[in-house]
Scaffold this active site. Sequence first.
Site, PDB file in Angstrom:
ATOM      1  N   SER A  52    -115.890 -48.568  94.781  1.00  0.00           N
ATOM      2  CA  SER A  52    -116.236 -48.615  93.357  1.00  0.00           C
ATOM      3  C   SER A  52    -117.734 -48.367  93.252  1.00  0.00           C
ATOM      4  O   SER A  52    -118.461 -48.540  94.239  1.00  0.00           O
ATOM      5  CB  SER A  52    -115.915 -50.020  92.822  1.00  0.00           C
ATOM      6  OG  SER A  52    -116.445 -50.212  91.528  1.00  0.00           O
ATOM      7  N   TYR A  61    -115.786 -59.344  93.014  1.00  0.00           N
ATOM      8  CA  TYR A  61    -115.389 -57.927  93.051  1.00  0.00           C
ATOM      9  C   TYR A  61    -116.478 -57.098  93.746  1.00  0.00           C
ATOM     10  O   TYR A  61    -116.182 -56.301  94.641  1.00  0.00           O
ATOM     11  CB  TYR A  61    -115.130 -57.435  91.624  1.00  0.00           C
ATOM     12  CG  TYR A  61    -114.567 -56.034  91.549  1.00  0.00           C
ATOM     13  CD1 TYR A  61    -113.229 -55.778  91.863  1.00  0.00           C
ATOM     14  CD2 TYR A  61    -115.368 -54.954  91.178  1.00  0.00           C
ATOM     15  CE1 TYR A  61    -112.708 -54.495  91.789  1.00  0.00           C
ATOM     16  CE2 TYR A  61    -114.855 -53.674  91.101  1.00  0.00           C
ATOM     17  CZ  TYR A  61    -113.530 -53.442  91.404  1.00  0.00           C
ATOM     18  OH  TYR A  61    -113.011 -52.165  91.334  1.00  0.00           O
ATOM     19  N   LYS A 104    -116.034 -54.955  97.222  1.00  0.00           N
ATOM     20  CA  LYS A 104    -116.204 -53.499  97.210  1.00  0.00           C
ATOM     21  C   LYS A 104    -117.376 -53.067  98.102  1.00  0.00           C
ATOM     22  O   LYS A 104    -117.358 -51.979  98.669  1.00  0.00           O
ATOM     23  CB  LYS A 104    -116.356 -52.995  95.774  1.00  0.00           C
ATOM     24  CG  LYS A 104    -115.063 -53.124  94.963  1.00  0.00           C
ATOM     25  CD  LYS A 104    -113.922 -52.314  95.583  1.00  0.00           C
ATOM     26  CE  LYS A 104    -112.653 -52.329  94.761  1.00  0.00           C
ATOM     27  NZ  LYS A 104    -111.586 -51.482  95.343  1.00  0.00           N
TER      28      LYS A 104
HETATM   29  N1  LIG Z   1    -110.295 -48.759  86.798  1.00  0.00           N
HETATM   30  C1  LIG Z   1    -111.581 -48.799  87.108  1.00  0.00           C
HETATM   31  O1  LIG Z   1    -112.463 -48.822  86.219  1.00  0.00           O
HETATM   32  C2  LIG Z   1    -111.995 -48.816  88.549  1.00  0.00           C
HETATM   33  C3  LIG Z   1    -113.356 -48.608  88.851  1.00  0.00           C
HETATM   34  C4  LIG Z   1    -113.754 -48.625  90.174  1.00  0.00           C
HETATM   35  C5  LIG Z   1    -112.825 -48.824  91.182  1.00  0.00           C
HETATM   36  N2  LIG Z   1    -111.512 -49.025  90.867  1.00  0.00           N
HETATM   37  C6  LIG Z   1    -110.576 -49.244  91.970  1.00  0.00           C
HETATM   38  O2  LIG Z   1    -109.531 -48.298  91.887  1.00  0.00           O
HETATM   39  C7  LIG Z   1    -108.391 -48.793  92.607  1.00  0.00           C
HETATM   40  C8  LIG Z   1    -107.145 -48.571  91.783  1.00  0.00           C
HETATM   41  O3  LIG Z   1    -107.177 -49.416  90.648  1.00  0.00           O
HETATM   42  P1  LIG Z   1    -106.782 -48.913  89.188  1.00  0.00           P
HETATM   43  O4  LIG Z   1    -108.027 -48.893  88.389  1.00  0.00           O
HETATM   44  O5  LIG Z   1    -105.933 -47.712  89.268  1.00  0.00           O
HETATM   45  O6  LIG Z   1    -105.966 -50.191  88.667  1.00  0.00           O
HETATM   46  P2  LIG Z   1    -104.385 -50.416  88.422  1.00  0.00           P
HETATM   47  O7  LIG Z   1    -104.208 -51.869  88.182  1.00  0.00           O
HETATM   48  O8  LIG Z   1    -103.925 -49.461  87.379  1.00  0.00           O
HETATM   49  O9  LIG Z   1    -103.761 -50.001  89.797  1.00  0.00           O
HETATM   50  C9  LIG Z   1    -103.865 -50.835  90.941  1.00  0.00           C
HETATM   51  C10 LIG Z   1    -102.555 -50.781  91.698  1.00  0.00           C
HETATM   52  O10 LIG Z   1    -102.643 -51.650  92.833  1.00  0.00           O
HETATM   53  C11 LIG Z   1    -101.413 -52.362  92.924  1.00  0.00           C
HETATM   54  N3  LIG Z   1    -101.589 -53.602  93.698  1.00  0.00           N
HETATM   55  C12 LIG Z   1    -102.192 -54.759  93.317  1.00  0.00           C
HETATM   56  N4  LIG Z   1    -102.119 -55.674  94.296  1.00  0.00           N
HETATM   57  C13 LIG Z   1    -101.468 -55.078  95.337  1.00  0.00           C
HETATM   58  C14 LIG Z   1    -101.101 -55.498  96.640  1.00  0.00           C
HETATM   59  N5  LIG Z   1    -101.363 -56.741  97.099  1.00  0.00           N
HETATM   60  N6  LIG Z   1    -100.457 -54.619  97.443  1.00  0.00           N
HETATM   61  C15 LIG Z   1    -100.164 -53.370  96.993  1.00  0.00           C
HETATM   62  N7  LIG Z   1    -100.470 -52.922  95.770  1.00  0.00           N
HETATM   63  C16 LIG Z   1    -101.129 -53.763  94.951  1.00  0.00           C
HETATM   64  C17 LIG Z   1    -101.005 -52.602  91.480  1.00  0.00           C
HETATM   65  O11 LIG Z   1     -99.637 -52.926  91.335  1.00  0.00           O
HETATM   66  C18 LIG Z   1    -101.391 -51.278  90.847  1.00  0.00           C
HETATM   67  O12 LIG Z   1    -100.332 -50.350  90.921  1.00  0.00           O
HETATM   68  C19 LIG Z   1    -108.709 -50.265  92.911  1.00  0.00           C
HETATM   69  O13 LIG Z   1    -109.125 -50.385  94.255  1.00  0.00           O
HETATM   70  C20 LIG Z   1    -109.854 -50.575  91.968  1.00  0.00           C
HETATM   71  O14 LIG Z   1    -110.657 -51.628  92.438  1.00  0.00           O
HETATM   72  C21 LIG Z   1    -111.086 -49.018  89.581  1.00  0.00           C
END
Ligand SMILES: NC(=O)c1ccc[n+]([C@@H]2O[C@H](COP(=O)([O-])OP(=O)(O)OC[C@H]3O[C@@H](n4cnc5c(N)ncnc54)[C@H](O)[C@@H]3O)[C@@H](O)[C@H]2O)c1
Length: 282
Positions: A143, A156, A160
Amino acid sequence: MKEFENKTAVVTGAANGIGLELAKVFAERGMHVVLADIEQDKLVEAVDTVTELGAEAIGVVTDVGSDSSVAALCKASVDRFGSVQVLCNNAGVYTGGLLWEQTVDDYEWLMRVNQWGVIHGLRHFVPQMIAQGDECNIVNTASMASLCTLPFAGIYHMTKHAVLSLSECLFHELAMTAPQISVSCLCPELVNTGIATSARNRPADLAEQNVTDMQKMSMTAITDATAGSLPPRVLAERVLQGIKDNTFYLLPPGDNPWRDTAHSRLEDIRLVRNPTFAPPAI
Ligand SMILES: NC(=O)c1ccc[n+]([C@@H]2O[C@H](COP(=O)([O-])OP(=O)(O)OC[C@H]3O[C@@H](n4cnc5c(N)ncnc54)[C@H](O)[C@@H]3O)[C@@H](O)[C@H]2O)c1
């Protein structure tokens, strides 16, 4: 990696958000796709979506926080498709609040999914990729929170940062021992996904979220900030390009305010200056 056709990609957290879009862009490039997620119903829907794009795809219910579950994911992927060329350690969860008000279980949950998820992924899939001997890519989702430090989201940020440093060390180790395996670290800015509702997947063995005023404030902020932000498709295209170009740092392009915040932090360290509070001007 320039050719994707008939190769196999494994994506964790593939039932929603960024992971689902990754699975779709890989499918569109003719790859076989293994979708892994803890949300069974959404996983079934996601596999249907990816299959409709013409790909061979399977869903494997996986808890990335569990060593045996990720071992089973690796085995299921190889049993079905014979080998794995792309691994996206993407599953992740979010919670916020003051560091001293958050519980041991809050820490445990984020460390289990965000840190251990990547650790289990690399421990099981890197030996498989080395044994294959072919060109492979590992993409760890960190992130912009791994390049800067802001208040009320400390756990968080910590997890990260761990993903980024682990990825950098992995990059060096593979460059020296198995250079056919490339590593990228995806550092997204705010993306319009379900990350603000991560608590839906909080493990049953951990106590309920510690809902304090600061926790509520932090969750409202992330809900508002992600709503209407970048479509996850943009991130998926960024990853694809990064794999093609063998780019390690997959950052928001250009003059992005998150990069300004990261630069300010790096400058603090360079000048041995106390941390500047410089949230992204978004
Ligand atoms: N959305 C943002 O603004 C953002 C920014 C920076 C980084 N991220 C990172 O992107 C990645 C994806 O997140 P997203 O934003 O698509 O969110 P999201 O919640 O839409 O998707 C996350 C997915 O991870 C799954 N998950 C949660 N716990 C789990 C586990 N123990 N085992 C397997 N799967 C699991 C959830 O069911 C979901 O499908 C994450 O690592 C998040 O930290 C997101």
